[in-house]
Design a protein around this motif. Structure first.
Motif, short mmCIF file in Angstrom:
data_model
loop_
_atom_site.label_atom_id
_atom_site.label_comp_id
_atom_site.label_asym_id
_atom_site.label_seq_id
_atom_site.Cartn_x
_atom_site.Cartn_y
_atom_site.Cartn_z
N THR A 75 28.15 -39.13 -19.46
CA THR A 75 29.41 -39.75 -19.03
C THR A 75 29.81 -39.29 -17.64
OG1 THR A 75 30.68 -37.99 -20.13
CG2 THR A 75 30.33 -40.02 -21.38
N ARG A 76 29.31 -38.13 -17.25
CA ARG A 76 29.65 -37.61 -15.91
C ARG A 76 28.70 -38.14 -14.84
NH1 ARG A 76 28.49 -32.54 -13.15
NH2 ARG A 76 27.28 -31.83 -14.93
N SER A 77 27.39 -38.05 -15.07
CA SER A 77 26.44 -38.47 -14.03
C SER A 77 26.41 -39.98 -13.86
CB SER A 77 25.04 -37.94 -14.34
OG SER A 77 24.53 -38.48 -15.54
N TYR A 78 26.66 -40.72 -14.92
CA TYR A 78 26.67 -42.18 -14.82
C TYR A 78 27.75 -42.64 -13.85
CZ TYR A 78 26.07 -47.02 -16.48
OH TYR A 78 25.80 -48.37 -16.56
N ARG A 79 28.88 -41.95 -13.88
CA ARG A 79 29.95 -42.28 -12.93
C ARG A 79 29.63 -41.75 -11.54
NH1 ARG A 79 35.31 -43.61 -13.05
NH2 ARG A 79 35.44 -43.44 -15.33
N GLN A 80 29.19 -40.50 -11.46
CA GLN A 80 29.01 -39.87 -10.16
C GLN A 80 27.95 -40.57 -9.31
OE1 GLN A 80 28.30 -35.78 -11.37
NE2 GLN A 80 30.40 -35.20 -10.86
N GLU A 81 26.91 -41.09 -9.93
CA GLU A 81 25.85 -41.72 -9.16
C GLU A 81 26.19 -43.14 -8.72
OE1 GLU A 81 22.44 -41.90 -11.69
OE2 GLU A 81 23.19 -43.62 -12.82
N GLY A 82 27.26 -43.72 -9.30
CA GLY A 82 27.67 -45.07 -8.92
C GLY A 82 27.34 -46.15 -9.93
N SER A 83 26.65 -45.80 -11.02
CA SER A 83 26.30 -46.80 -12.03
C SER A 83 27.54 -47.39 -12.69
CB SER A 83 25.39 -46.20 -13.10
OG SER A 83 24.08 -46.01 -12.60
N TRP A 84 28.55 -46.55 -12.93
CA TRP A 84 29.77 -47.05 -13.56
C TRP A 84 30.48 -48.05 -12.65
CZ3 TRP A 84 31.82 -48.16 -17.86
CH2 TRP A 84 33.19 -48.42 -17.97
N ALA A 85 30.51 -47.81 -11.37
CA ALA A 85 31.15 -48.76 -10.44
C ALA A 85 30.46 -50.12 -10.49
CB ALA A 85 31.11 -48.19 -9.02
N ILE A 86 29.14 -50.12 -10.64
CA ILE A 86 28.39 -51.37 -10.73
C ILE A 86 28.75 -52.11 -12.02
CG2 ILE A 86 26.07 -52.35 -10.97
CD1 ILE A 86 25.07 -50.03 -9.21
N ALA A 87 28.76 -51.39 -13.14
CA ALA A 87 29.09 -52.00 -14.43
C ALA A 87 30.52 -52.53 -14.43
CB ALA A 87 28.90 -50.98 -15.55
N LYS A 113 21.13 -29.60 -18.26
CA LYS A 113 20.86 -29.87 -16.85
C LYS A 113 22.15 -29.96 -16.05
CE LYS A 113 16.29 -31.90 -17.36
NZ LYS A 113 15.38 -33.00 -16.97
N ALA A 114 22.12 -29.38 -14.86
CA ALA A 114 23.34 -29.17 -14.09
C ALA A 114 24.13 -30.44 -13.79
CB ALA A 114 23.00 -28.45 -12.78
N GLU A 115 23.42 -31.53 -13.52
CA GLU A 115 24.14 -32.75 -13.13
C GLU A 115 24.56 -33.59 -14.34
OE1 GLU A 115 19.96 -34.25 -13.67
OE2 GLU A 115 20.92 -32.40 -12.98
N ARG A 116 24.18 -33.17 -15.55
CA ARG A 116 24.44 -34.00 -16.73
C ARG A 116 25.52 -33.48 -17.67
NH1 ARG A 116 18.25 -35.44 -18.81
NH2 ARG A 116 17.44 -36.17 -16.81
N TRP A 117 25.46 -32.20 -18.00
CA TRP A 117 26.22 -31.69 -19.13
C TRP A 117 27.73 -31.85 -18.95
CZ3 TRP A 117 29.90 -27.88 -19.00
CH2 TRP A 117 29.93 -27.05 -17.86
N THR A 118 28.41 -32.03 -20.10
CA THR A 118 29.88 -32.03 -20.13
C THR A 118 30.34 -31.16 -21.28
OG1 THR A 118 30.07 -33.94 -21.62
CG2 THR A 118 29.99 -34.41 -19.26
N ASP A 119 31.56 -30.72 -21.22
CA ASP A 119 32.13 -29.96 -22.33
C ASP A 119 32.41 -30.93 -23.48
OD1 ASP A 119 33.59 -27.29 -23.19
OD2 ASP A 119 34.85 -28.98 -23.79
N GLU A 120 31.94 -30.56 -24.67
CA GLU A 120 31.99 -31.48 -25.81
C GLU A 120 33.41 -31.85 -26.24
OE1 GLU A 120 30.59 -31.65 -30.53
OE2 GLU A 120 29.97 -29.97 -29.24
N THR A 121 34.31 -30.90 -26.24
CA THR A 121 35.63 -31.15 -26.82
C THR A 121 36.71 -31.51 -25.80
OG1 THR A 121 36.18 -28.79 -26.75
CG2 THR A 121 35.15 -29.64 -28.77
N THR A 122 36.42 -31.33 -24.52
CA THR A 122 37.43 -31.65 -23.50
C THR A 122 36.95 -32.75 -22.55
OG1 THR A 122 36.62 -29.84 -22.09
CG2 THR A 122 38.47 -29.35 -23.58
N GLU A 123 35.90 -32.45 -21.79
CA GLU A 123 35.44 -33.37 -20.75
C GLU A 123 34.84 -34.66 -21.32
OE1 GLU A 123 32.94 -32.98 -16.56
OE2 GLU A 123 32.58 -31.57 -18.21
#
Length: 280
Positions: A75-87, A113-123
């Motif tokens: 959910t973090r990298s999909y947005r950061q790389e620009g894929s979410w903006a396209i969708a 992996k550094a560019e992927r992981w998110t906190d399960e219960t908050t982020e």
């Protein structure tokens, strides 16, 4: 006699031409198409997930089905790389009777992996809520999906490592009033019923004899590393390549169809407005 035949033929041609000119003509009624946008990771993406089979076999021609799933995204990298903006830009396109955005993440939010992981219960839940709000602001309908189960077994029992992440998706769907396709629960139940040995048939490539023997005994082996990419293709033809592998996460052709059917049936229940557009 020849002149008589010629005259009859000419008269017939003229009569046919007159009928063609006088034939009724109307305009086709305006099309009222639907649009489904798939947003997620490799378990949804082309060649490795269920999305390709879903778009190819389970929607009518009145549906524009766009698979924007991409391997290795959270959910973090999909947005950061620009894929979410396209969708999201696709969700804003006018001319559709209804636009639906199906969102499925979890596998790579769980990654280290550094560019992927998110906190399960908050982020992770916060990212999902943001997706939902932005889809609605674009005039489309969000649909949340819990993540597809992995097919890992121990002593004959499925190890559903994404169950708690799925709980987060369920909670967001309930809190935000979003339709939910509980793919994790559905796929976990189906995979447990199959058993470890049969479930190996859902992978991209066949298992080795050792992997199959372990599955038959009820405990799957650790997934092997992905093979190296194939040599680069030269020439003027298509150059894109897909690296296929055996593991307990990704889907081959059989697995994609099995899971696409699960999604289709559950989507028809969760979103009644799409029932007329979905094909079993």
């Amino acid at each position: 006699m020849r002149r008589l035949i010629t005259s009859l033929v000419a008269a017939t041609v003229l009569a046919g031409g007159a009928q063609a000119t006088e034939r009724a003509r109307t305009d086709a009624p305006p099309l009222e198409p639907y649009k489904i946008i798939l947003v997620g990771d490799s378990t949804m993406a082309p060649h490795s997930g269920w999305g390709g089979a879903f778009c190819a076999k389970h929607v009518k021609s009145s549906v524009a089905c766009l698979n924007a799933g991409r391997g290795g995204r959270s959910t973090r990298s999909y947005r950061q790389e620009g894929s979410w903006a396209i969708a999201l830009a696709e969700a804003k396109v006018a001319g559709y009777r209804g636009t639906f955005v199906l969102i499925q993440f979890g596998h790579n939010d769980q990654s280290s992996k550094a560019e992927r992981w998110t906190d399960e219960t908050t982020e992770f839940p916060a990212n999902l809520k943001r997706f939902v709000a932005e889809v609605r602001a674009a005039g489309a309908t969000p649909v949340l999906l819990t993540p597809l189960t992995r097919r890992e077994f121990r002593d004959g029992k499925l190890q559903n490592t994404l169950e708690s992440w799925s709980d987060q998706v369920r909670a967001v769907a309930k809190a935000e009033g979003v339709p939910l396709v509980d793919l994790n629960a559905l796929s976990a139940a189906q995979t447990q019923q199959m058993g470890a040995e049969t479930a190996t048939q859902l992978a991209q490539e066949p298992p080795t004899a050792e992997e199959l023997a372990a599955a038959k005994a009820g405990t799957t082996l650790k997934a092997r590393p992905a093979p190296p990419p194939p040599p680069r293709v030269e020439g003027k033809g298509p150059r894109g390549q897909v690296t296929r592998k055996f593991d307990y996460t990704h889907l081959g052709d059989v697995g994609a169809e099995v899971v696409a059917k699960l999604v289709t049936q559950a989507l028809a229940q969760a979103v009644p407005d799409l029932r007329s557009q979905l094909v079993r």
